[in-house]
Design a protein around this motif. Structure first.
Motif, PDB file in Angstrom:
ATOM      1  N   MET A   1       0.835  -1.200   0.000  1.00  0.00           N
ATOM      2  CA  MET A   1       0.000   0.000   0.000  1.00  0.00           C
ATOM      3  C   MET A   1       0.867   1.246   0.000  1.00  0.00           C
ATOM      4  N   LEU A   2       0.490   2.219  -0.800  1.00  0.00           N
ATOM      5  CA  LEU A   2       1.120   3.538  -0.738  1.00  0.00           C
ATOM      6  C   LEU A   2       0.040   4.577  -1.004  1.00  0.00           C
ATOM      7  N   LEU A   3      -0.340   5.294   0.052  1.00  0.00           N
ATOM      8  CA  LEU A   3      -1.370   6.316  -0.044  1.00  0.00           C
ATOM      9  C   LEU A   3      -0.746   7.688  -0.231  1.00  0.00           C
ATOM     10  N   ASP A   7      -4.459  17.874   1.079  1.00  0.00           N
ATOM     11  CA  ASP A   7      -5.556  18.678   1.619  1.00  0.00           C
ATOM     12  C   ASP A   7      -5.225  20.155   1.404  1.00  0.00           C
ATOM     13  N   THR A   8      -6.162  20.873   0.785  1.00  0.00           N
ATOM     14  CA  THR A   8      -6.004  22.315   0.585  1.00  0.00           C
ATOM     15  C   THR A   8      -7.257  23.062   1.038  1.00  0.00           C
ATOM     16  N   ALA A   9      -8.006  22.487   1.958  1.00  0.00           N
ATOM     17  CA  ALA A   9      -9.251  23.098   2.413  1.00  0.00           C
ATOM     18  C   ALA A   9      -9.022  24.232   3.407  1.00  0.00           C
ATOM     19  N   THR A  10      -7.813  24.340   3.931  1.00  0.00           N
ATOM     20  CA  THR A  10      -7.456  25.389   4.884  1.00  0.00           C
ATOM     21  C   THR A  10      -6.249  26.144   4.316  1.00  0.00           C
ATOM     22  N   PRO A  11      -5.704  27.137   5.009  1.00  0.00           N
ATOM     23  CA  PRO A  11      -4.498  27.802   4.502  1.00  0.00           C
ATOM     24  C   PRO A  11      -3.296  26.872   4.352  1.00  0.00           C
ATOM     25  N   ALA A  12      -3.343  25.699   4.947  1.00  0.00           N
ATOM     26  CA  ALA A  12      -2.229  24.750   4.837  1.00  0.00           C
ATOM     27  C   ALA A  12      -2.309  23.978   3.527  1.00  0.00           C
ATOM     28  N   VAL A  13      -1.196  23.983   2.785  1.00  0.00           N
ATOM     29  CA  VAL A  13      -1.050  23.132   1.602  1.00  0.00           C
ATOM     30  C   VAL A  13      -0.229  21.943   2.076  1.00  0.00           C
ATOM     31  N   THR A  14      -0.877  20.801   2.236  1.00  0.00           N
ATOM     32  CA  THR A  14      -0.244  19.698   2.939  1.00  0.00           C
ATOM     33  C   THR A  14      -0.377  18.395   2.159  1.00  0.00           C
ATOM     34  N   VAL A  15       0.743  17.657   2.075  1.00  0.00           N
ATOM     35  CA  VAL A  15       0.847  16.428   1.285  1.00  0.00           C
ATOM     36  C   VAL A  15       1.607  15.392   2.098  1.00  0.00           C
ATOM     37  N   ALA A  16       1.231  14.126   1.990  1.00  0.00           N
ATOM     38  CA  ALA A  16       1.953  13.069   2.697  1.00  0.00           C
ATOM     39  C   ALA A  16       1.833  11.753   1.947  1.00  0.00           C
ATOM     40  N   LEU A  17       2.804  10.878   2.196  1.00  0.00           N
ATOM     41  CA  LEU A  17       2.785   9.500   1.697  1.00  0.00           C
ATOM     42  C   LEU A  17       2.744   8.564   2.895  1.00  0.00           C
ATOM     43  N   HIS A  18       1.909   7.536   2.813  1.00  0.00           N
ATOM     44  CA  HIS A  18       1.756   6.565   3.898  1.00  0.00           C
ATOM     45  C   HIS A  18       1.816   5.167   3.301  1.00  0.00           C
ATOM     46  N   ASP A  19       2.651   4.300   3.871  1.00  0.00           N
ATOM     47  CA  ASP A  19       2.832   2.962   3.295  1.00  0.00           C
ATOM     48  C   ASP A  19       1.956   1.890   3.938  1.00  0.00           C
ATOM     49  N   SER A 177      -2.993  18.575   8.698  1.00  0.00           N
ATOM     50  CA  SER A 177      -1.812  17.788   8.363  1.00  0.00           C
ATOM     51  C   SER A 177      -2.219  16.608   7.493  1.00  0.00           C
ATOM     52  N   ALA A 178      -1.647  16.536   6.285  1.00  0.00           N
ATOM     53  CA  ALA A 178      -1.927  15.392   5.421  1.00  0.00           C
ATOM     54  C   ALA A 178      -1.371  14.108   6.023  1.00  0.00           C
ATOM     55  N   ALA A 179      -0.344  14.220   6.850  1.00  0.00           N
ATOM     56  CA  ALA A 179       0.189  13.037   7.524  1.00  0.00           C
ATOM     57  C   ALA A 179      -0.870  12.416   8.421  1.00  0.00           C
ATOM     58  N   ALA A 180      -1.585  13.253   9.181  1.00  0.00           N
ATOM     59  CA  ALA A 180      -2.660  12.749  10.030  1.00  0.00           C
ATOM     60  C   ALA A 180      -3.810  12.218   9.179  1.00  0.00           C
ATOM     61  N   LEU A 181      -4.120  12.918   8.088  1.00  0.00           N
ATOM     62  CA  LEU A 181      -5.194  12.471   7.204  1.00  0.00           C
ATOM     63  C   LEU A 181      -4.869  11.103   6.602  1.00  0.00           C
ATOM     64  N   ALA A 182      -3.614  10.927   6.186  1.00  0.00           N
ATOM     65  CA  ALA A 182      -3.192   9.646   5.610  1.00  0.00           C
ATOM     66  C   ALA A 182      -3.230   8.540   6.652  1.00  0.00           C
ATOM     67  N   SER A 183      -2.813   8.844   7.876  1.00  0.00           N
ATOM     68  CA  SER A 183      -2.834   7.837   8.937  1.00  0.00           C
ATOM     69  C   SER A 183      -4.258   7.423   9.271  1.00  0.00           C
ATOM     70  N   LEU A 184      -5.157   8.405   9.302  1.00  0.00           N
ATOM     71  CA  LEU A 184      -6.564   8.103   9.543  1.00  0.00           C
ATOM     72  C   LEU A 184      -7.118   7.233   8.416  1.00  0.00           C
ATOM     73  N   ALA A 185      -6.772   7.561   7.182  1.00  0.00           N
ATOM     74  CA  ALA A 185      -7.249   6.770   6.046  1.00  0.00           C
ATOM     75  C   ALA A 185      -6.729   5.340   6.107  1.00  0.00           C
ATOM     76  N   ALA A 186      -5.461   5.169   6.478  1.00  0.00           N
ATOM     77  CA  ALA A 186      -4.892   3.824   6.575  1.00  0.00           C
ATOM     78  C   ALA A 186      -5.632   3.003   7.624  1.00  0.00           C
ATOM     79  N   GLU A 187      -5.982   3.623   8.755  1.00  0.00           N
ATOM     80  CA  GLU A 187      -6.747   2.928   9.792  1.00  0.00           C
ATOM     81  C   GLU A 187      -8.125   2.521   9.274  1.00  0.00           C
ATOM     82  N   LYS A 188      -8.775   3.447   8.568  1.00  0.00           N
ATOM     83  CA  LYS A 188     -10.113   3.160   8.064  1.00  0.00           C
ATOM     84  C   LYS A 188     -10.081   2.052   7.013  1.00  0.00           C
TER      85      LYS A 188
END
Length: 220
Positions: A1-3, A7-19, A177-188
């Motif tokens: 898996m590589l997610l 996320d650009t819904a807030t002032p933060a432009v945030t990107v992450a990769l999660h394995d 944080s896209a890192a948190a978003l990716a971690s949440l997605a991996a859990e789901k």
């Protein structure tokens, strides 16, 4: 898996990769006016940091808001394009859920509130029983209008920082944080849970509107 999560819904432009086990690379910049300019270079940066090519991605995760029209569209369109080109699943998550999950990683347990800046003297907000359980919202309101509903609750997010009279107990994180978003997605994904459609949660009309008494000029 590589997610690949964006996320650009807030002032933060945030990107992450999660394995599937942990975040392998992330990029994070806060600039409310440069979402389109910063997002693709951020994707290139995390791929280079991880030593991977885009075709290694097996799924795309995107924050669907709520958020202002223009910034939110940048992330959604980019994520949808990547998913289509790579022919991989596209998973939508509420941006506020990502902030709530990140709050849990910093020790916030709940119940608590997440609030982001909605401009127009309003906040996008939701209430959480714990970092994984949203019990109300998302919604958009003037802070004074929800003061009774959030009284006594810790708050997370940049929106809460703007209104200390309503949110006196503000805790981290401030930005998405896209890192948190990716971690949440991996859990789901591991738990077989469903995701949101990758459609924008605007919750109100766009800021930009056609001027009143607009004069239409037609060729003679």
């Amino acid at each position: 898996m590589l997610l690949l999560a964006v996320d650009t819904a807030t002032p933060a432009v945030t990107v992450a990769l999660h394995d599937g086990r942990s975040v392998v690379a992330e990029a994070h910049q806060v600039d409310a006016r440069r979402h389109g300019e910063l997002l693709l270079p951020s994707v290139d940066r995390v791929l280079a940091e991880a030593g991977l090519k885009l075709d290694a991605v097996t799924g795309v995760v995107v924050g669907v808001g709520p958020g202002p029209y223009t910034g939110l569209r940048v992330g959604l369109v980019t994520a949808a394009t990547f998913a289509s080109v790579l022919d991989v699943p596209l998973h939508g998550l509420c941006t506020l859920d990502g902030l709530a999950y990140a709050a849990g990683q910093t020790g916030v347990e709940g119940p608590f509130v997440v609030a982001t800046d909605a401009r127009r003297k309003e906040v996008y907000w939701a209430r959480y029983e714990d970092p994984r359980t949203r019990t109300g919202g998302p919604a958009v309101d003037r802070p004074a209008e929800i003061a009774e509903q959030v009284a006594g609750l810790p708050a997370v997010g940049a929106g809460a920082l703007l209104y200390p009279e309503v949110f006196p107990d503000v805790r981290g994180p401030e930005h998405q944080s896209a890192a948190a978003l990716a971690s949440l997605a991996a859990e789901k994904l591991a738990a077989g849970e469903e995701f949101l459609p990758a459609q924008p949660l605007y919750l109100r009309r766009p800021d930009a509107q056609v001027p009143k008494n607009y004069k239409v000029v037609t060729p003679k």
